[in-house]
Design an enzyme around this catalytic site. Structure first.
Site, PDB file in Angstrom:
ATOM      1  N   ARG A  65      32.724  22.896  -8.399  1.00 45.71           N
ATOM      2  CA  ARG A  65      32.579  23.122  -7.263  1.00 45.71           C
ATOM      3  C   ARG A  65      31.222  24.224  -7.019  1.00 45.71           C
ATOM      4  O   ARG A  65      30.340  23.958  -5.902  1.00 45.71           O
ATOM      5  CB  ARG A  65      33.868  23.320  -6.469  1.00 45.71           C
ATOM      6  CG  ARG A  65      34.195  23.664  -4.951  1.00 45.71           C
ATOM      7  CD  ARG A  65      34.845  23.588  -4.163  1.00 45.71           C
ATOM      8  NE  ARG A  65      35.724  24.135  -5.015  1.00 45.71           N
ATOM      9  CZ  ARG A  65      36.175  25.589  -5.572  1.00 45.71           C
ATOM     10  NH1 ARG A  65      35.229  26.311  -5.052  1.00 45.71           N
ATOM     11  NH2 ARG A  65      36.771  26.035  -6.044  1.00 45.71           N
ATOM     12  N   TYR A 118      22.026  11.880  16.844  1.00 46.33           N
ATOM     13  CA  TYR A 118      22.750  11.165  15.721  1.00 46.33           C
ATOM     14  C   TYR A 118      24.123  11.127  16.043  1.00 46.33           C
ATOM     15  O   TYR A 118      24.511  11.732  16.506  1.00 46.33           O
ATOM     16  CB  TYR A 118      22.175  11.579  14.851  1.00 46.33           C
ATOM     17  CG  TYR A 118      23.498  10.617  13.547  1.00 46.33           C
ATOM     18  CD1 TYR A 118      23.417   8.980  13.142  1.00 46.33           C
ATOM     19  CD2 TYR A 118      24.691  11.773  12.545  1.00 46.33           C
ATOM     20  CE1 TYR A 118      23.555   8.589  12.349  1.00 46.33           C
ATOM     21  CE2 TYR A 118      25.020  10.351  12.073  1.00 46.33           C
ATOM     22  CZ  TYR A 118      24.187   9.382  11.753  1.00 46.33           C
ATOM     23  OH  TYR A 118      25.908   8.371  10.731  1.00 46.33           O
ATOM     24  N   ASP A 191      17.165  18.104  11.950  1.00 43.28           N
ATOM     25  CA  ASP A 191      17.529  17.224  10.991  1.00 43.28           C
ATOM     26  C   ASP A 191      16.466  16.619  10.514  1.00 43.28           C
ATOM     27  O   ASP A 191      16.205  15.340  12.159  1.00 43.28           O
ATOM     28  CB  ASP A 191      18.567  16.264  11.975  1.00 43.28           C
ATOM     29  CG  ASP A 191      19.003  15.382  10.823  1.00 43.28           C
ATOM     30  OD1 ASP A 191      18.252  14.837  10.247  1.00 43.28           O
ATOM     31  OD2 ASP A 191      20.447  14.696  11.379  1.00 43.28           O
ATOM     32  N   LYS A 216      19.936   8.504   3.301  1.00 46.19           N
ATOM     33  CA  LYS A 216      18.495   7.785   4.072  1.00 46.19           C
ATOM     34  C   LYS A 216      17.432   7.522   3.158  1.00 46.19           C
ATOM     35  O   LYS A 216      17.615   6.892   1.916  1.00 46.19           O
ATOM     36  CB  LYS A 216      18.634   7.675   5.801  1.00 46.19           C
ATOM     37  CG  LYS A 216      19.833   8.271   6.313  1.00 46.19           C
ATOM     38  CD  LYS A 216      20.497   7.064   6.470  1.00 46.19           C
ATOM     39  CE  LYS A 216      22.117   7.323   7.219  1.00 46.19           C
ATOM     40  NZ  LYS A 216      22.240   8.116   8.288  1.00 46.19           N
TER      41      LYS A 216
END
Ligand SMILES: *Cc1c(COP(=O)(O)O)cnc(C)c1O
Length: 409
Positions: A65, A118, A191, A216
């Site tokens: 982690r 978004y 973004d 994406k």
């Protein structure tokens, strides 16, 4: 105990930061494996690491982690691709956004958000952070004056930018908005999912941090969900805020939250994303070429009432886009005049697959009003009902145009 999971012993190698974009994407963080010479970073599918005596960590790895070699390779490659100070990889784009918002905001703070953000970003800010006392104002980012008016000095800690926006492909002037945010002591986050670091470098234009849905274009093959943050070198928290590690460095606060909340990218997802990143430049060249041709074709089509593509001279943000992007991207939106005709096109195409998401090698078509943006109906983010959005893929252009021709017939 490592307190900073990013203070890892990186293998000695080149300073890739002076190399070109593709060289950085292919080599930064990806020196051949020291143990075996493996040319690409192996998938370190492992949770824990043998210590040579208590606290004797090999290369800084303790628990996956906190840090994992495959993820570290991706984080360094993303950092180099954006020209930033540090990179962080997450399980999704929204996990990256959530971590950033937690690191930077406190109850009572205010955020400026795009009025066609978004949908998932808007939902996170309005409906997850809203009940924790974070306020927001949706603004048309194409109007820097409106952004300045929406900033509440002392309360606004973040100006959230998307450019191009989704699905209306609005263009924001990153350098102008960065100056406005800085003068108010707020951070500017961009973004960069739609543009990609190949076509747009927000940190060089003054942004403090870049967000990606690597799902994406960076992943690029519609086979992995992931997200990333890249901070500008030396970026600081909003004026007046000290982070959980006692410093004002943005990188420390994000690193602490990434490890504390733990929404990290897994080794296999990191490996797939790295694999995508290597070919980002060549894919984007083809996405841009195909999208430019598709936009031109649609503009001349009698059944299309409006084409929205930043590369068209008719786009109101064309000049700003031409200044801050090296290509206009692979997304094209258009209007057909009615809900029925928009839905009919979406039902008829074959090469353009009817699906949400974007940025993969295959072309996709969708109806934002009923699909990706269904959840924002009735809000400031509502989109026109006759809007169709294309993610133009890298197939042969003739096949894409023939498919649109029969879809619009
Ligand atoms: C998809 C997307 C996100 C969210 O990313 P996930 O990987 O789906 O969590 C954020 N911003 C933009 C612009 C996106 O397209």
């Amino acid at each position: 105990m490592t307190t900073d999971p990013h203070a890892l012993d990186q293998p000695a190698g080149h300073d890739w930061d002076t190399a070109g974009f593709s060289t950085r994407a292919i080599h930064a963080g990806q020196d051949p494996d020291a143990a075996t010479g493996a040319v690409v970073p192996p998938i370190y599918q492992v949770s824990t690491y043998k210590q040579d005596g208590v606290g004797g960590l090999r290369g800084g790895y303790e628990y996956s982690r906190s840090a994992n070699p495959t993820r570290a390779a991706l984080e360094e490659a993303l950092r180099a691709a954006e020209g930033g100070g540090a990179g962080f990889a997450f399980a999704s784009g929204l996990a990256a956004e959530d971590t950033l918002l937690r690191a930077v905001l406190r109850p009572g703070d205010h955020v400026v958000v795009p009025d066609d953000a978004y949908g998932g970003t808007y939902r996170l800010i309005a409906r997850v952070f809203g009940p924790w006392g974070v306020d927001h104002t949706p603004v048309d980012l194409a109007d820097p004056r409106a952004v300045l008016d929406a900033i509440q000095p002392g309360r606004t800690k973040l100006v959230w930018v998307e450019t191009p926006t989704n699905p209306l492909l609005g263009i924001a002037d990153i350098a102008a908005l960065a100056a406005h945010a800085r003068s108010a002591g707020a951070l500017l986050v961009v973004d960069n999912t739609f543009a990609t670091p190949y076509l747009q470098q927000p940190l060089a234009l003054g942004a403090d941090v870049v967000v990606h849905s690597t799902t994406k274009y960076i992943g690029g093959h519609s086979d992995v969900v992931g997200g990333a943050l890249v901070t500008a070198d030396g970026a600081q928290l909003p004026v007046g805020l000290t982070g959980p590690t006692g410093t004002t460095a943005l990188v420390d606060a994000i690193g602490f939250h990434q490890n504390s909340s733990g929404a990290v990218a897994g080794p296999f997802d990191s490996w797939l994303t790295l694999r995508g990143l290597k070919t980002l430049a060549v894919r984007m060249d083809r996405h841009v070429a195909n999208a430019t041709a598709v936009a031109g074709y649609l503009e001349a089509h009698p059944r299309v009432t409006q084409v929205i593509y930043p590369g068209l001279a008719s786009h109101p943000g064309h000049e700003v886009a031409a200044r801050q992007m090296s290509g206009f991207g692979g997304m094209v939106s258009f209007r057909t005049g009615s809900l029925e005709s928009a839905l009919a096109v979406c039902a008829k195409t074959r090469v353009f697959t009817l699906a949400e998401s974007l940025g993969g090698v295959e072309s996709l078509i969708e109806h934002p009003g009923k699909m990706t943006h269904g959840s924002v109906a009735g809000t400031a983010l509502e989109v026109p009902e006759d809007l169709v959005r294309l993610s133009v893929g890298i197939e042969d252009l003739a096949d894409l145009l023939a498919d649109l021709e029969q879809g619009l017939a």
